[in-house]
Structure formats: C-alpha cells, structure tokens
Design an enzyme around this catalytic site. Sequence first.
Site, mmCIF file in Angstrom:
data_model
loop_
_atom_site.group_PDB
_atom_site.id
_atom_site.type_symbol
_atom_site.label_atom_id
_atom_site.label_comp_id
_atom_site.label_asym_id
_atom_site.label_seq_id
_atom_site.Cartn_x
_atom_site.Cartn_y
_atom_site.Cartn_z
ATOM 1 N N LEU A 2 0.779 -1.308 0.025
ATOM 2 C CA LEU A 2 -0.073 -0.046 0.099
ATOM 3 C C LEU A 2 0.931 1.178 -0.151
ATOM 4 C CD1 LEU A 2 -2.701 -0.927 2.608
ATOM 5 C CD2 LEU A 2 -2.902 -1.018 0.076
ATOM 6 N N ASP A 3 0.398 2.283 -0.675
ATOM 7 C CA ASP A 3 1.246 3.672 -0.712
ATOM 8 C C ASP A 3 1.540 4.063 0.862
ATOM 9 O OD1 ASP A 3 1.438 3.648 -3.403
ATOM 10 O OD2 ASP A 3 -0.246 5.305 -3.779
ATOM 11 N N PHE A 4 2.517 4.715 0.829
ATOM 12 C CA PHE A 4 2.664 5.251 2.302
ATOM 13 C C PHE A 4 1.770 6.006 3.028
ATOM 14 C CE2 PHE A 4 4.176 9.270 4.041
ATOM 15 C CZ PHE A 4 4.841 8.931 5.425
ATOM 16 N N GLY A 5 0.922 6.774 2.342
ATOM 17 C CA GLY A 5 -0.156 7.608 2.820
ATOM 18 C C GLY A 5 -1.676 6.811 3.047
ATOM 19 N N THR A 6 -1.458 5.558 2.323
ATOM 20 C CA THR A 6 -2.826 4.807 2.295
ATOM 21 C C THR A 6 -2.672 3.743 3.473
ATOM 22 O OG1 THR A 6 -2.709 4.628 0.105
ATOM 23 C CG2 THR A 6 -4.051 3.163 1.161
#
Length: 232
Positions: free
Chosen positions: A66-70
């Site tokens: 998952l993306d860093f911010g997700t």
Amino acid sequence: MSTIIDTFIAPPCHDQIDILWQDEHLVLINKPAGLLSLSGKNPQNLDSVHHRLVRQFPGCTLVHRLDFGTSGLMVIARNKAINAALCQQFSQRTVTKVYSALLCGHLEKDEGVIDAAIAKDPALFPLMSLCEIHGKPARSRYRVIERFYLEAENGTSLPLTRVQLTPETGRTHQLRIHCQRLGHPILGCDLYGGRLLPGSEQTPRLMLHASELDFVHPISGKEINARHASPF
C-alpha cells in the site's frame, strides 16, 4: 537513461500495526497511514510494515503493498511458498480489493469506470503519468456513497464525495491518478492535486483506505473476506 533519485524521507510513524487475524501461514493487518510498506534504500526510511513484522513473524514477506499515505488491509505471507501462492492470485486478478476514499468536489455520476493506461516516467518521479502509447492498461471502478460538505471554522465549506473504489488492475498510484483523471482528486493527495482543508494551511492525510480484501487461503482453500472500516 535517466537515473531515478528518491529524496523522500518518511516522518516517524507512531501508530501501531493492527494484527487482525493470523494463522501459521499468513497474517492479516491494518496498515496505518504514514508507514512505508517496505524499507527504503535510505537508512532514514528503515521503519516499514515489513521491518516491524519480521521481528514478530520471522521469514514473513509482503505479497502486495500500500502507498505510504494509504491505510488499510494487507495480507502478509509467513513463508515463501505461501507468498508464491498468494502472488499468483494477485497476478491472475482473482483477488478483489476495495478502497474507501474522499474525493474533492461532487461527482456528477453515481458510478463509473476509469480506463486509462499508466506509465512510469523517470523525469516525473515519483509521479506516474497517463499515456496510452507507453503505459500499461489500467482500469478502476467507482461508486458514490455520499456527497456532503465539510464545514470549516472560518465559515467556508468544501464539497466532498465519499466513494468506493475498485481497481481491476494494480498499477502504481492507480487510484490516485485515475481520480485526478476524473477531475476529482483524492483529498490529501500531494502528488495528484489533493487540496487543503478550508481554513487550514495543513493538508490532511491521504484519504484512501483499503477496506475490503477477498482472496482464497492457499492451504485451506477457504475464501477469506477481510473487512476494515474506513477511519474517516
């Protein structure tokens, strides 16, 4: 050929990883926003989902990221054989992933499909780009849950749409760039046009959460239907 230089330094993440379910083969977790999935090359980016979990589950490996911010659901394999079996499900697209998101503005249609190829471009790193010639096919579906206004202390308001996003392919930044293509970027998205909250100089976290994950357990053959409600 252009050399990609990653200058991103992740700020400290003090939130814990929630272990939602585990057996001897795999672990289901809820990843907090602001935590890398894998450690970066820069030693300042050592902290990650894998870095934390390998202490508790030696030999575990990531099946997907998952993306860093997700935030949201991830399945972690506890050995290489399970990793291979799960990776096969992801590559064959038999895994269903559903995300919750807040988009800037009010979408006109209640549901729809975004079909737009995505390409990597070293000159734009870390951004991806939409390119029908050099890009890989990418397809996402969206469904509106609600349209509302977020009121600020200064009396201004921001129209937002809560949506359910279902990626049918798994390209980098797919949902973020596809929502930008719709003209309604994800709130808090610093890369693809996310906006500031009204009356605030701070951008909120990326309002994207992996809320549903369906796959088949590689050993038992039973269908796993993981669910984790959005925190926003």
